[in-house]
Design a protein around this motif. Structure first.
Motif, PDB file in Angstrom:
ATOM      1  N   THR A   1      57.672  92.243-119.962  1.00 30.05           N
ATOM      2  CA  THR A   1      58.246  91.977-118.649  1.00 30.05           C
ATOM      3  C   THR A   1      59.503  91.130-118.838  1.00 30.05           C
ATOM      4  O   THR A   1      59.740  90.588-119.931  1.00 30.05           O
ATOM      5  N   PRO A   2      60.315  90.964-117.787  1.00 32.34           N
ATOM      6  CA  PRO A   2      61.481  90.082-117.916  1.00 32.34           C
ATOM      7  C   PRO A   2      61.101  88.644-118.267  1.00 32.34           C
ATOM      8  O   PRO A   2      61.940  87.891-118.777  1.00 32.34           O
ATOM      9  N   ASP A   3      59.857  88.258-118.024  1.00 30.01           N
ATOM     10  CA  ASP A   3      59.389  86.908-118.353  1.00 30.01           C
ATOM     11  C   ASP A   3      58.643  86.856-119.677  1.00 30.01           C
ATOM     12  O   ASP A   3      58.011  85.841-119.999  1.00 30.01           O
ATOM     13  N   GLY A   4      58.704  87.928-120.447  1.00 28.29           N
ATOM     14  CA  GLY A   4      58.027  87.956-121.734  1.00 28.29           C
ATOM     15  C   GLY A   4      56.778  88.823-121.715  1.00 28.29           C
ATOM     16  O   GLY A   4      56.586  89.657-120.840  1.00 28.29           O
ATOM     17  N   ARG A   5      55.907  88.616-122.664  1.00 26.18           N
ATOM     18  CA  ARG A   5      54.697  89.416-122.788  1.00 26.18           C
ATOM     19  C   ARG A   5      53.644  89.004-121.758  1.00 26.18           C
ATOM     20  O   ARG A   5      53.502  87.830-121.423  1.00 26.18           O
ATOM     21  N   ARG A   6      52.901  90.015-121.285  1.00 33.24           N
ATOM     22  CA  ARG A   6      51.751  89.769-120.418  1.00 33.24           C
ATOM     23  C   ARG A   6      50.582  90.561-120.976  1.00 33.24           C
ATOM     24  O   ARG A   6      50.602  91.785-121.007  1.00 33.24           O
ATOM     25  N   ALA A   7      49.570  89.859-121.449  1.00 31.78           N
ATOM     26  CA  ALA A   7      48.416  90.514-122.065  1.00 31.78           C
ATOM     27  C   ALA A   7      47.751  91.467-121.082  1.00 31.78           C
ATOM     28  O   ALA A   7      47.628  91.168-119.887  1.00 31.78           O
ATOM     29  N   LEU A   8      47.338  92.619-121.590  1.00 28.78           N
ATOM     30  CA  LEU A   8      46.619  93.600-120.782  1.00 28.78           C
ATOM     31  C   LEU A   8      45.273  93.855-121.452  1.00 28.78           C
ATOM     32  O   LEU A   8      45.162  94.718-122.335  1.00 28.78           O
ATOM     33  N   PRO A   9      44.246  93.125-121.058  1.00 31.51           N
ATOM     34  CA  PRO A   9      42.941  93.302-121.696  1.00 31.51           C
ATOM     35  C   PRO A   9      42.274  94.601-121.269  1.00 31.51           C
ATOM     36  O   PRO A   9      42.599  95.179-120.227  1.00 31.51           O
ATOM     37  N   ALA A  10      41.343  95.022-122.065  1.00 31.59           N
ATOM     38  CA  ALA A  10      40.592  96.236-121.742  1.00 31.59           C
ATOM     39  C   ALA A  10      39.659  95.980-120.567  1.00 31.59           C
ATOM     40  O   ALA A  10      39.038  94.920-120.470  1.00 31.59           O
TER      41      ALA A  10
END
Length: 255
Positions: free
Chosen positions: A239-248
């Motif tokens: 994202t423009p703000d960096g990484r965003r974890a997407l858990p299962a």
């Protein structure tokens, strides 16, 4: 070559050149953070149709590897239909309903032809459009489309456009399934081994089902273009703000 430990994956593009440039900017920013300039960037197919600049998208993708970019582009069903239309004579994809053609408004082939400067597409016959397309679509674009890969493996993931058929080894899948499958794949809740990273079926936002990751967030219909980074099977969205974890979330409703 050994499989990479990290890869970036981009959902269905559908002629959205500005969005494609934007997600590559996000990848560049992430590379600055990691110092890794070798992780491959995997485009999950459906480069063309529906959006305004399919020709520009193919130009962009051709230029990346030519400059040394570790880019991989997978063949989607729309890319395949375009390449079949450009055959002499044009061919029909047997996986497409017999009452439809690539030029049908539902599929978006007319917008792809318009991106090559072919005007008044709706008022002209398929034969007429094919003749002009043969003159206008660069041979380099057609060669690129016809040589696209169907799969790519790395970072604990198996990347493909549409999905895979359950019960069939990943190295024995039919091309038509890799480009077209939906329900049998979506309904399967058991592990495929690696995480299957795919597009093809639009969702409102990227969903990690546990055994598969859908990154088609509807750029063809005004939605965003999504890019994820995958490391040893773990997923984060850029994202423009960096990484965003997407858990299962295996409880997610099938798309």
């Amino acid at each position: 070559m050994p499989e990479p430990d990290r890869l970036y994956a981009i959902g269905d593009i559908h002629g959205q050149l500005d969005l494609l440039r934007g997600v590559h900017d996000l990848i560049a920013a992430d590379r600055q953070q990691t110092g890794d300039w070798t992780a491959p960037v995997v485009h999950l197919g459906d480069l063309v149709d529906r959006g305004p600049d399919s020709a520009g998208v193919i130009d962009f993708l051709l230029a990346g590897p030519a400059k040394g970019g570790p880019w991989v582009t997978i063949k989607g069903n729309h890319d395949y239909m375009f390449s079949l239309f450009m055959c002499d004579p044009p061919r029909h994809d047997p996986s497409l309903r017999s009452d439809l053609s690539w030029l049908h408004p539902r599929l978006g082939g007319m917008t792809t032809l318009a991106s090559y400067g072919i005007a008044d597409t709706e008022a002209r016959t398929p034969d007429d459009l094919h003749r002009e397309a043969t003159a206008r679509v660069p041979a380099s674009h057609l060669a690129f489309l016809r040589e696209l890969e169907l799969t790519f493996s790395g970072a604990g993931a198996f990347c493909v456009h549409a999905g895979v058929r359950p019960g069939v080894a990943l190295d024995a899948q039919e091309p038509s399934d890799l480009m077209w499958i939906r329900r049998e794949f979506h309904d399967h809740t058991e592990s495929f081994g690696p995480l299957i990273v795919h597009g093809h079926t639009p969702v409102d936002q990227a969903v990690h089902y546990g055994n598969r990751l859908n990154l088609d967030t509807g750029a063809a219909y005004g939605g965003p273009l999504t890019v994820a980074v995958i490391e040893s099977g773990k997923v984060a969205l850029l994202t423009p703000d960096g990484r965003r974890a997407l858990p299962a979330d295996p409880r997610s409703t099938p798309d």
